[in-house]
Design a protein around this motif. Structure first.
Motif, mmCIF file in Angstrom:
data_model
loop_
_atom_site.group_PDB
_atom_site.id
_atom_site.type_symbol
_atom_site.label_atom_id
_atom_site.label_comp_id
_atom_site.label_asym_id
_atom_site.label_seq_id
_atom_site.Cartn_x
_atom_site.Cartn_y
_atom_site.Cartn_z
ATOM 1 N N THR A 1 -81.413 -7.936 40.690
ATOM 2 C CA THR A 1 -82.042 -6.751 39.510
ATOM 3 C C THR A 1 -83.346 -7.319 40.453
ATOM 4 O OG1 THR A 1 -81.730 -9.000 38.386
ATOM 5 C CG2 THR A 1 -81.109 -6.743 37.338
ATOM 6 N N LEU A 2 -83.989 -8.373 39.952
ATOM 7 C CA LEU A 2 -84.766 -8.856 41.002
ATOM 8 C C LEU A 2 -84.894 -9.971 42.506
ATOM 9 C CD1 LEU A 2 -86.589 -11.125 37.608
ATOM 10 C CD2 LEU A 2 -86.902 -8.602 38.683
ATOM 11 N N GLN A 3 -83.340 -10.157 42.626
ATOM 12 C CA GLN A 3 -82.912 -10.825 44.085
ATOM 13 C C GLN A 3 -83.660 -10.070 45.777
ATOM 14 O OE1 GLN A 3 -80.918 -10.165 41.532
ATOM 15 N NE2 GLN A 3 -79.803 -11.666 41.364
ATOM 16 N N SER A 4 -84.339 -10.763 45.935
ATOM 17 C CA SER A 4 -84.569 -11.015 47.559
ATOM 18 C C SER A 4 -83.081 -9.762 48.270
ATOM 19 C CB SER A 4 -84.739 -11.481 48.726
ATOM 20 O OG SER A 4 -85.100 -10.314 49.781
ATOM 21 N N LEU A 5 -83.322 -8.392 48.692
ATOM 22 C CA LEU A 5 -82.277 -8.340 49.398
ATOM 23 C C LEU A 5 -82.708 -7.536 51.267
ATOM 24 C CD1 LEU A 5 -81.716 -4.825 46.746
ATOM 25 C CD2 LEU A 5 -80.071 -7.055 46.862
ATOM 26 N N LEU B 1 -72.606 -17.896 32.711
ATOM 27 C CA LEU B 1 -71.885 -18.138 33.666
ATOM 28 C C LEU B 1 -72.702 -17.403 34.852
ATOM 29 C CD1 LEU B 1 -70.124 -19.750 35.729
ATOM 30 C CD2 LEU B 1 -68.789 -17.638 35.849
ATOM 31 N N MET B 2 -73.074 -16.923 34.725
ATOM 32 C CA MET B 2 -74.117 -15.481 36.000
ATOM 33 C C MET B 2 -75.323 -16.625 35.593
ATOM 34 S SD MET B 2 -75.948 -11.586 36.454
ATOM 35 C CE MET B 2 -77.363 -12.648 35.014
ATOM 36 N N LEU B 3 -75.897 -16.732 34.720
ATOM 37 C CA LEU B 3 -77.215 -18.023 34.710
ATOM 38 C C LEU B 3 -77.211 -19.350 34.993
ATOM 39 C CD1 LEU B 3 -78.608 -16.457 31.401
ATOM 40 C CD2 LEU B 3 -79.340 -15.692 33.497
ATOM 41 N N ARG B 4 -76.148 -19.447 34.696
ATOM 42 C CA ARG B 4 -75.730 -20.610 34.954
ATOM 43 C C ARG B 4 -75.251 -21.368 36.516
ATOM 44 N NH1 ARG B 4 -76.041 -25.160 37.133
ATOM 45 N NH2 ARG B 4 -74.956 -27.054 36.235
ATOM 46 N N LEU B 5 -75.348 -19.869 37.382
ATOM 47 C CA LEU B 5 -75.419 -20.463 38.523
ATOM 48 C C LEU B 5 -76.985 -20.171 39.385
ATOM 49 C CD1 LEU B 5 -72.386 -17.648 39.970
ATOM 50 C CD2 LEU B 5 -72.190 -20.149 40.393
ATOM 51 N N GLY B 6 -77.204 -19.354 38.755
ATOM 52 C CA GLY B 6 -79.153 -19.016 39.161
ATOM 53 C C GLY B 6 -79.559 -20.466 38.602
ATOM 54 N N ALA B 7 -79.171 -21.108 37.694
ATOM 55 C CA ALA B 7 -79.868 -22.999 38.014
ATOM 56 C C ALA B 7 -78.955 -23.320 38.677
ATOM 57 C CB ALA B 7 -79.559 -23.843 36.088
ATOM 58 N N GLU B 8 -77.799 -23.188 38.801
ATOM 59 C CA GLU B 8 -77.409 -24.511 39.966
ATOM 60 C C GLU B 8 -77.977 -24.054 41.523
ATOM 61 O OE1 GLU B 8 -74.722 -27.731 41.276
ATOM 62 O OE2 GLU B 8 -75.412 -26.898 39.065
ATOM 63 N N TYR B 9 -78.445 -23.192 41.799
ATOM 64 C CA TYR B 9 -78.628 -22.562 43.054
ATOM 65 C C TYR B 9 -80.109 -22.182 42.984
ATOM 66 C CZ TYR B 9 -74.173 -23.259 44.865
ATOM 67 O OH TYR B 9 -72.559 -23.958 44.834
ATOM 68 N N ARG B 10 -80.852 -22.469 42.209
ATOM 69 C CA ARG B 10 -82.547 -22.587 41.497
ATOM 70 C C ARG B 10 -83.250 -21.061 42.547
ATOM 71 N NH1 ARG B 10 -84.791 -27.444 40.934
ATOM 72 N NH2 ARG B 10 -84.452 -28.811 40.850
ATOM 73 N N PHE B 11 -81.746 -20.159 41.548
ATOM 74 C CA PHE B 11 -82.286 -18.210 42.275
ATOM 75 C C PHE B 11 -82.186 -17.644 41.157
ATOM 76 C CE2 PHE B 11 -81.331 -14.982 44.656
ATOM 77 C CZ PHE B 11 -81.770 -15.243 46.277
ATOM 78 N N PRO C 1 -82.354 -14.330 38.678
ATOM 79 C CA PRO C 1 -81.608 -15.043 38.055
ATOM 80 C C PRO C 1 -80.273 -15.743 38.068
ATOM 81 C CG PRO C 1 -81.128 -12.491 37.550
ATOM 82 C CD PRO C 1 -82.327 -12.890 38.992
ATOM 83 N N CYS C 2 -79.596 -15.125 38.922
ATOM 84 C CA CYS C 2 -78.202 -15.631 40.053
ATOM 85 C C CYS C 2 -78.355 -15.731 41.332
ATOM 86 C CB CYS C 2 -77.258 -14.778 39.157
ATOM 87 S SG CYS C 2 -77.056 -13.581 39.440
ATOM 88 N N PRO C 3 -78.177 -16.466 42.303
ATOM 89 C CA PRO C 3 -77.428 -15.899 43.611
ATOM 90 C C PRO C 3 -76.309 -14.440 43.625
ATOM 91 C CG PRO C 3 -75.571 -18.069 42.771
ATOM 92 C CD PRO C 3 -77.025 -17.712 41.388
ATOM 93 N N LEU C 4 -77.166 -13.972 45.030
ATOM 94 C CA LEU C 4 -75.996 -12.911 45.152
ATOM 95 C C LEU C 4 -74.880 -13.439 46.403
ATOM 96 C CD1 LEU C 4 -79.043 -9.955 45.802
ATOM 97 C CD2 LEU C 4 -76.841 -10.735 42.935
ATOM 98 N N SER D 1 -86.504 -19.580 35.734
ATOM 99 C CA SER D 1 -88.063 -18.924 35.426
ATOM 100 C C SER D 1 -88.015 -18.527 37.000
ATOM 101 C CB SER D 1 -89.177 -19.316 35.050
ATOM 102 O OG SER D 1 -89.592 -20.796 35.949
ATOM 103 N N ILE D 2 -88.730 -17.703 36.758
ATOM 104 C CA ILE D 2 -89.203 -16.851 38.421
ATOM 105 C C ILE D 2 -89.945 -17.897 39.131
ATOM 106 C CG2 ILE D 2 -90.461 -14.710 39.461
ATOM 107 C CD1 ILE D 2 -89.488 -13.233 36.375
ATOM 108 N N HIS D 3 -89.633 -18.213 40.075
ATOM 109 C CA HIS D 3 -90.526 -18.814 41.479
ATOM 110 C C HIS D 3 -92.272 -18.482 40.706
ATOM 111 C CE1 HIS D 3 -91.129 -22.288 43.960
ATOM 112 N NE2 HIS D 3 -91.532 -21.002 44.602
#
Length: 702
Positions: free
Chosen positions: A315-319, A350-360, A362-365, A465-467
């Motif tokens: 979604t909002l992650q860098s590709l 789980l998806m959003l919790r992964l985002g919080a864990e890796y500060r990414f 909404p979630c890391p890819l 939140s978004i950085h």
């Protein structure tokens, strides 16, 4: 044509080191190698064979002679104890010698490899996919040229009329138990590629480490490739492994980003086997979707803790810097075995919790191996009231496209008009006192509620939140309306954040009004707060909204490049397929461009409409069956058929690679499609319908 030396262009590749051994491959001409097992051999007479032609043992009354059914030579029982299915025996097994068995195995394998080269070359031609020249992983390579691979006679044994039969195309697996799958490499001549069997893992990793610009291309089966590259993604060195070929069986393409281990010197080969499993799953109608879980059957990446992949949409992650496949595709996130319950029951948490864990957000890819689990025992959570964690017989219903905006003094629950039927199912199945609905990730919010399980097992509410963006709108993972509020409590209604969702307590009367508004598709507002404190009251608003473009993003028509974004479609998983001349044509999807007065179409469950669509698909397949080989060789493996049914106009267009099909194919289609289309299009009372059917041509390697 390539200049052939030392038998290099033989249909079965020959290792020159093996030529000293007396074997059919070593002593027969190229033509004889080609027909080994396909035509009955000339038998060596018993009188001319006094000893075994392999080990030299003398034949006696007890040491009897046996003829090899492939080469016709005479051997003892020990040297001719193997069996192989031979073409000249109508596919039945026959006794063969050790040397013939080895040669036949190689021939069968290389036939599949040859098909894969053609598939890849045609794909490259149409998608400008150019590989850089590959270094030689071995001093003595077993390679063969792509222009030789269709000189064998396997395709001649295909039926001359189309065959419709149950799907058994499980596509032979080319992944060895030890080592890497075959790899495609460039010869240095444009458009010319070779297949490398048993490539050197060490040398390939050195090539990737040295900054190879293009991915390595591994052949998993004749219709499925895996592209592998080392990338630097958000300052992390990662394996990037993607598929090419899933679309042809109705599956999304897959991307796995795997953070490298320190000093890692081996490929993550387990991914290849998992891709093959997902490819095979499609033949039973099982496909990967956003937030779906695919489990591994055993230890994965060297650990039993690696349970599976949770597949997510970017979604909002860098590709940036990622070699991605054509849309649609999903990213696989590694799931710890302790997290499986949440991945099954409530994957958004789980998806959003992964985002919080890796500060990414909404979630890391990317995935990290051997990490600690983010959740432990289920324990005390509000989800125990809504989800069956034991047998998963029921779970929190989710309405596609429904989102929740949490703002200061106002909450807005946005329901897309297209989600009415899903919402009604949830309303009708719900307890009369509780209405609980799962929300989707809110990509218009700048932050999102998440749920963190502390070391003591308790669940806590946090937000990510978004950085570097201020928090104005926060998304929620679910909404619960409970009619447990007593009128005597002094409250109009009460709202509070619970874990990663919102709980709204209302009276029985308000619940009845809310349900009535939902059934009538009307907006509804609930005022929360004390009756005597109007200045501190908050609003919870339920709104029906137009659906955003959430389906088929990035998809274009193979006919003319028309965008298919926001157009609804249905995947087709047929129980039958059409085969001819070594090829298979499959109907994989239908897009509804218009149904009635809806210009963007809508999925219809009309039995009459479904029968008509199936008739059109069948007619299309049968008309093109005699041409499948030519179409595939000309790079037209993905085909589109757009059909218009209208009382004023009825017709079709067909194309591939953004261009109409050549006249010879259109002529073949005209005679079978026009009668079917006109049978529906001339009905005066019939609704106008425009739909587009998608077909793929595959190699038949059953």
């Amino acid at each position: 044509d390539e200049t052939c030396t030392m038998g290099e262009c033989a249909t079965s590749p020959v290792d020159l080191d093996d030529m000293s051994e007396t074997s059919p491959v070593g002593i027969l001409s190229k033509d004889r190698v080609t027909v080994l097992g396909e035509v009955a051999p000339v038998w060596v007479p018993d009188a001319e064979a006094q000893v075994c032609m392999k080990c030299g043992i003398k034949f006696t009354f007890t040491k009897r002679r046996h003829h090899c059914r492939a080469c016709g030579k005479v051997f003892c029982a020990l040297c001719s104890s193997l069996k192989f299915k031979l073409t000249h025996l109508d596919g039945k097994e026959g006794r063969v010698c050790i040397s013939c068995h080895s040669a036949l195995i190689k021939s069968e394998r290389n036939f599949i490899l040859g098909i894969a080269v053609v598939v890849f070359l045609k794909s490259c031609r149409n998608h400008s996919c150019i590989l850089s020249s590959g270094m030689s992983p071995k001093g003595k390579r077993r390679v063969w040229f792509a222009d030789e691979i269709l000189t064998n006679k396997h395709s001649e044994s295909a039926p001359t009329t189309p065959v419709r039969e149950f799907t058994q195309n499980v596509s032979a697996n080319l992944i060895p138990l030890d080592g890497l799958p075959p790899i495609l490499t460039s010869t240095g001549v444009k458009g010319d590629y070779t297949v490398e069997e048993q490539p050197s893992e060490m040398l390939l990793i050195q090539e990737l480490e040295s900054g190879r610009p293009k991915p390595l291309v591994f052949v998993l089966n004749a219709n499925l490739l895996a592209m592998v590259k080392l990338v630097n993604y958000v300052n992390r060195k990662c394996w990037c492994v993607t598929t090419k070929g899933m679309h042809a069986v109705g599956q999304v393409e897959l991307v796995v980003l795997l953070q490298c281990l320190p000093e890692e010197k081996s490929f993550p080969k387990d991914i290849f086997r998992h891709f093959i499993q997902l490819y095979r799953d499609t033949f039973t109608g099982k496909v990967v979707k956003h937030l779906s879980l695919s489990l591994f059957g055993s230890s994965f990446f060297g650990s039993q803790d690696h349970a599976g992949f949770l597949y997510v949409r970017s979604t909002l992650q860098s590709l940036q810097g990622l070699p991605l496949p054509n849309q649609p595709y999903l990213f696989g996130l590694l799931v710890h075995r302790a997290e499986v319950a949440w991945a099954k029951a409530f994957p958004l948490r789980l998806m959003l919790r992964l985002g919080a864990e890796y500060r990414f957000y909404p979630c890391p890819l990317y995935s990290v191996r051997f990490r600690k689990p983010l959740f432990g025992d289920i324990g005390h959570t509000i989800m125990r009231l809504l989800v069956d964690f034991r047998n998963y017989r029921y779970s929190l219903p989710v309405v596609s496209g429904l989102t929740v905006d949490l703002e200061a003094h106002r909450t807005c629950i946005k329901i897309p008009n297209t989600g009415y039927n899903e919402l009604m199912k949830a309303v009708n199945k719900s307890n009369e006192h509780v209405l609980a609905i799962g929300a989707c990730f809110n990509d218009t919010a700048d932050s999102h509620l998440i749920c963190v399980q502390a070391d003591d097992g308790q669940y806590q509410t946090q937000a990510i939140s978004i950085h570097n963006q201020p928090r104005k709108v926060t998304g929620s993972c679910f909404i619960i309306f409970s009619s447990a509020l007593k009128a005597s409590a002094g409250y109009l209604a009460k709202s509070s954040v619970v874990e990663d969702g919102l709980m709204v307590q209302i009276t029985v009367e308000t619940m009845a009004e809310l349900r009535r508004s939902l059934r009538e598709m009307k907006d509804h507002t609930v005022t929360c707060g004390r009756l005597d404190q109007s200045e501190s009251q908050e609003l919870v608003c339920v709104q029906w909204v137009e659906e955003k473009c959430t389906v088929n993003k990035g998809i274009i028509s193979p006919i003319d490049g028309k965008s298919m974004e926001s157009i609804s479609s249905t995947k087709m998983f047929q129980k039958s397929e059409y085969k001819e001349n070594g090829k298979i044509i499959r109907w994989t999807e239908v897009f509804f461009l218009q149904t009635g007065d809806n210009p963007k179409g809508a999925v219809t469950d009309s039995a009459e409409h479904n029968r008509l669509t199936e008739r059109i698909a069948r007619a299309f397949c049968l008309a093109l069956c005699p041409h499948l080989k030519l179409l595939k060789e000309d790079g037209m493996a993905k085909l589109g058929l757009r059909v218009t049914f209208d009382s004023q106009e009825a017709g079709f267009v067909a194309g591939s690679n953004g261009q109409p099909l050549p006249a010879q194919y259109l002529n073949a289609l005209n005679s079978v499609l026009i009668p079917v289309i006109h049978s529906r299009g001339r009905k005066r009372d019939g609704e106008p319908i425009v739909m587009e059917l998608i077909f793929y041509i595959l190699e038949n390697i059953t």
